[in-house]
Design an enzyme around this catalytic site. Structure first.
Site, PDB file in Angstrom:
ATOM      1  CD  GLU A   1      -2.744   1.060   2.595  1.00 51.20           C
ATOM      2  OE1 GLU A   1      -2.342   0.360   3.545  1.00 51.20           O
ATOM      3  OE2 GLU A   1      -3.797   1.716   2.636  1.00 51.20           O
TER       4      GLU A   1
ATOM      5  CE  LYS B   1      -7.367   1.817   3.377  1.00 53.04           C
ATOM      6  NZ  LYS B   1      -6.055   2.176   4.006  1.00 53.04           N
TER       7      LYS B   1
ATOM      8  CB  CYS C   1      -5.089  -1.327   3.753  1.00 58.73           C
ATOM      9  SG  CYS C   1      -4.356  -1.368   5.416  1.00 58.73           S
TER      10      CYS C   1
END
Lengths: 383, 383
Positions: free
Chosen positions: B119, B195, B232
């Site tokens: 990430e 994300k 994530c």
């Protein structure tokens, strides 16, 4: 058969790893250490006399100013069948009542408030045979069957909530179900919940016997916490756990019957993931031992007909919302796992991690509604 | 800091357990054994010279009559930042390009088809500081930034799909995003995915910098398989994995940045559960090392201000739909994990376990639609 089975992951690690490394391995594998419960000596010796494993662990929460701790003790019971599968049915049921009854008595000595038995606990897990007779004779009324009456007596006697997963016969509708009966500590039948997802894999096409449950995601409010029951194969379905949680479950029990070759590497993953993802406690219970049947049967795997379908590996355990878990019971012996949990931990972890707030559920409701349509167009980018 | 960190669960078990028990422990913890890949000697020695760990494993599928095997090699790269966090920004980015570039070269020697970086790989994970300057200067255009151009060169040179998670600046809309850019092996930017779930926990309230993604659950069709990127914190959300799967993802990458005290016991659970539940491969990548910042900051935990927020524990791994997983990379070193997978395994396991068929999704779509309403009444049974 059981005697040549590997006994327990936890015991193996404890035997062989040096102390400093053991503590790192346990932290990585199991999370924050669960404290050992100090169980009464009388219970420990009764368990030993009755030849079952007894383990006790506790999950703690932080003290709060406005809420007292809400400590609950759950008991998970895993056991082998008592009589051979070709013994008279009533004898088999009576023997299971007697065995589980003596384990519940020890649970009571340990202060257990809610006990859960394994899936279809009054019978061998005979669905691999695909024979209807005599196995459907094990089915009973959830509300008025002998097993429910037996559990009601235990519940009153020990002031204990009892989750009793049985093969249910619904005579009114001429149907069979895989059902968990929830009995209040007052002895009343609080209600029942039916297995939501039915496996069609290997030896388990259980839809030969019963269909997908019609009881949705009911949660039962008890004096010791709000509980739900996700039966067996439902543990593979994250949406099933999720909807129990959305309905307010603080503890979700997963009574199961599953064998080593099929599912063991998934066993420690799924219920624990559900505890993490839903900010709740989950309790995974598996039966133990190998069950032999008189008639041979095949397993749809090209192999020869056989009389058993493998070793039920026990390994019952409890997961907490903070990602930690209790050690498991053994892979080979009857056992009672007593776990004390402060239910305040659920809200504390929810306030910390906020999965429900960051979950974007309205968008998923829309996406899922679209996705199930026949003309759904997956969102795929091509070059 | 790293030197006193525990190196690896897998290595510890291999060092201390007797062989017979080790194989049972591995089976229970990791499932069916993944075969070791035979990697080219030149790659092994290059990795050693460049001081990073190189591991290779393979997941196999059964041969089929009507479909050839569809073998793909993925590469997961985990690495420490190269320069101190107060070095000039362009120097930091260039140093990361150079480090990751030399690791990708080794991936190419190993025949990797799709590589994924960690990430926001061009920068320290500085969001704990809550400072906007200078960290937002690391943000780049997903389509035309230097990092994307750098990756396009690598992609063409090595005929490799590259997943490049960066801090994105969308100049047209004056917004920042946490974004993975997907670059085809032809060098074209296939697209990007943002994300979906943003943490608000401990040192990570990343919504200080960027908001929830607006790109839904896009899947990218590449020559080497259909891929998706769950960035994530999205790994904590089963519905996120699920919707990528519903859109056809065969491999879901999870580039992450997470530290020991916060999440380590969850790390081995969540991506693996997603592979099981969705009949697909998942690839979990975490950065490694401790990152120190010039300005001190507090973490909302009553503790003193400090300059770092803990050890990123690496441990990148790949999970397969059959419940097995590869060993993890170390907790302490830069590393490249090469995993060969036969994508035919996904459909084979789906046909075996049938979670998509037994999932009852239309009913969940209705239940979820109800559950998100303000006047939703949880289904609770009381005595």
């Amino acid at each position: 058969m059981s005697s040549c089975e590997f006994e327990s992951l936890e015991k193996c690690l404890e035997t062989h790893l040096p102390e400093a490394e053991l503590s790192e391995v346990k932290r990585i594998l199991f999370g924050k250490e669960t404290k050992k419960l100090d169980l009464p000596a009388a219970a420990v010796s009764a368990a030993s006399e009755r030849d079952f494993e007894l383990q006790g662990f506790g999950f703690e929460a932080s003290p709060e100013q406005l809420r007292p701790a809400r400590r609950t003790r759950v008991g998970l019971i895993q056991n082998q069948i008592v009589l051979p599968t070709d013994a008279p049915i009533l004898d088999q049921i009576t023997a299971m009542h007697s065995r589980v009854g003596e384990m519940v008595e020890v649970a009571a000595m340990c202060g257990v408030n809610i006990v859960c038995f394994q899936e279809t606990w009054t019978m061998p897990f005979a669905f691999c045979t695909r024979e209807k007779e005599p196995w459907t004779e094990f089915a009973e009324s959830a509300e008025e069957g002998n097993t429910t009456r037996f559990c009601q007596e235990l519940a009153k006697k020990y002031n204990m909530v009892i989750i009793s997963p049985i093969l249910e016969r619904d005579a009114r509708h001429s149907t069979l179900w895989n059902t968990a009966v929830v009995i209040s500590n007052t002895g009343n039948v609080l209600g029942k919940t039916r297995k939501n997802h039915i496996p069609r894999i290997g030896d388990f096409n259980e839809s030969t016997y019963y269909m997908e449950g019609d009881s949705g995601h009911t949660v039962f409010q008890t004096q010791f916490g709000n509980i739900a029951v996700n039966i067996c194969y439902g543990r593979h379905h994250p949406l099933n756990w999720f909807m129990f949680s959305m309905n307010g479950a603080e503890i979700i029990f997963n009574p199961s019957a599953t064998v080593g070759a099929l599912s063991e590497p998934m066993w420690s993953i799924e219920a624990r993931n559900a505890a993490i993802a839903n900010h709740c406690f989950t309790c995974a219970i598996n039966r133990v031992g190998t069950e032999t049947f008189k008639s041979e049967f095949t397993s749809g795997d090209g192999k020869k007909a056989h009389h058993d379908f493998g070793h039920f590996y026990g390994s019952s355990y409890v997961s907490a919302p903070d990602g930690s878990r209790s050690p498991g019971l053994s892979r080979t012996r009857d056992g009672l796992l007593v776990v004390e949990m402060d239910l305040n931990l659920n809200r504390q972890i929810s306030d910390k991690w906020s999965f429900k707030m960051t979950g974007r559920y309205p968008e998923y409701a829309e996406e899922l509604t679209e996705a199930v349509k026949h003309d759904f167009k997956p969102k795929v980018v091509k070059e």
